[in-house]
Design an enzyme around this catalytic site. Structure first.
Site, PDB file in Angstrom:
ATOM      1  N   LYS A  26      45.896  44.048  38.931  1.00 19.42           N
ATOM      2  CA  LYS A  26      45.873  43.052  39.999  1.00 19.42           C
ATOM      3  C   LYS A  26      46.878  41.935  39.733  1.00 19.42           C
ATOM      4  CE  LYS A  26      41.504  42.016  39.597  1.00 19.42           C
ATOM      5  NZ  LYS A  26      41.259  42.813  38.368  1.00 19.42           N
ATOM      6  N   ARG A 101      33.266  38.366  43.347  1.00 21.86           N
ATOM      7  CA  ARG A 101      32.799  39.300  42.324  1.00 21.86           C
ATOM      8  C   ARG A 101      31.347  39.704  42.525  1.00 21.86           C
ATOM      9  NH1 ARG A 101      35.480  37.509  36.534  1.00 21.86           N
ATOM     10  NH2 ARG A 101      37.653  37.511  37.232  1.00 21.86           N
ATOM     11  N   ARG A 140      48.312  43.732  26.661  1.00 18.46           N
ATOM     12  CA  ARG A 140      48.802  42.884  27.741  1.00 18.46           C
ATOM     13  C   ARG A 140      49.409  41.591  27.218  1.00 18.46           C
ATOM     14  NH1 ARG A 140      44.909  41.700  32.785  1.00 18.46           N
ATOM     15  NH2 ARG A 140      43.621  40.680  31.182  1.00 18.46           N
ATOM     16  N   ARG A 173      46.043  36.673  25.718  1.00 19.75           N
ATOM     17  CA  ARG A 173      44.837  35.915  26.017  1.00 19.75           C
ATOM     18  C   ARG A 173      43.778  36.166  24.952  1.00 19.75           C
ATOM     19  NH1 ARG A 173      44.598  37.725  32.336  1.00 19.75           N
ATOM     20  NH2 ARG A 173      46.139  36.263  33.162  1.00 19.75           N
ATOM     21  N   ARG A 184      33.001  42.736  29.811  1.00 19.11           N
ATOM     22  CA  ARG A 184      33.518  42.416  31.142  1.00 19.11           C
ATOM     23  C   ARG A 184      33.396  43.612  32.085  1.00 19.11           C
ATOM     24  NH1 ARG A 184      39.403  40.211  30.147  1.00 19.11           N
ATOM     25  NH2 ARG A 184      39.341  39.763  32.377  1.00 19.11           N
TER      26      ARG A 184
END
Length: 233
Positions: A26, A101, A140, A173, A184
């Site tokens: 996303k 969400r 990432r 992160r 998550r």
């Protein structure tokens, strides 16, 4: 300059949601779509991380929630989105990335956008197998000021740990690790998946295979967004 409200001289941008688990892409696709389809990109993850970086009681609570892999309360999320939709840069269109969400958030958004007379054009679910996400997430890299994302294997920057556009340093992160990801994903499947039925009932939902190359996913999303705008007209 065209008068305000003259829809014949200025075409409004897309009003859309990108759904998908963390690591689905996303953050890669939404900025491109926002630029192409005249919309603001509201990445709730970035908005929350900004709050979590503040040395306030709220910031500490948000950080603790995120580090535990849990979802922030509906009330805070709804308040953040409503404030953002009222900003001038979001008047022509919006792409929501990470919101809603939960079904209560979706119901609040529906009420909000109805009041603003800016209903959704499309909701796209970026679908990908959980097993593929661990490698994506742990590799990432992020350019914090812009939100641009890279990957050490699948989408590396031209210069190691350096943003292609600005030359500034990239970061990893703190919540991009396998343990937090599993939490998550559990929260995503339990609370967010019911949104599929919510938007399917409204004829807004489309699924995209997000396991493909970014360019292939981008082409599919562009086609879906174009069709959504055509239906509006």
């Amino acid at each position: 300059m065209a008068p305000a409200g003259n829809s014949t001289t200025k075409r409004k941008g897309i009003n859309a949601i990108l759904m998908g688990p963390p690591g689905a892409g996303k953050g890669t696709q939404a900025p491109r779509l926002a630029e192409k389809f005249c919309a603001c990109h509201l990445a709730t993850g970035d908005m929350l991380r900004a709050v979590a970086s503040e040395s306030t009681e709220l910031g500490k609570r948000v950080k603790a929630t995120m580090d535990a892999g849990k979802l922030v309360s509906d009330g805070l999320m709804i308040e953040m989105i409503q404030s953002s939709l009222d900003k001038p840069e979001c008047k022509d269109g919006y792409i929501l990335d990470g919101f809603p969400r939960t079904v209560p958030q979706a119901e609040a958004l529906e009420e909000m956008t109805t009041r603003l007379q800016r209903p959704l054009d499309t909701v796209v679910e970026m679908s990908i197998d959980d097993k593929l996400l661990v490698e994506r997430i742990t590799g990432r890299l992020i350019h914090k000021p812009s939100g641009r994302s890279y990957h050490v294997k699948f989408n590396p920057p031209k210069v190691e740990m350096t943003d292609d556009v600005t030359g500034e340093a990239l970061i990893k992160r703190s919540d991009d690790n396998a343990e937090t990801l599993k939490k998550r994903l559990g929260a995503y499947h339990q609370m967010t998946k019911p949104l599929v039925n919510f938007y399917r009932e409204r004829n807004l939902h489309t699924v995209v295979n997000a396991a493909r190359k970014p360019q292939e996913v981008s082409e599919t999303l562009n086609a879906i967004f174009r069709m959504a705008l055509q239906r509006r007209q």
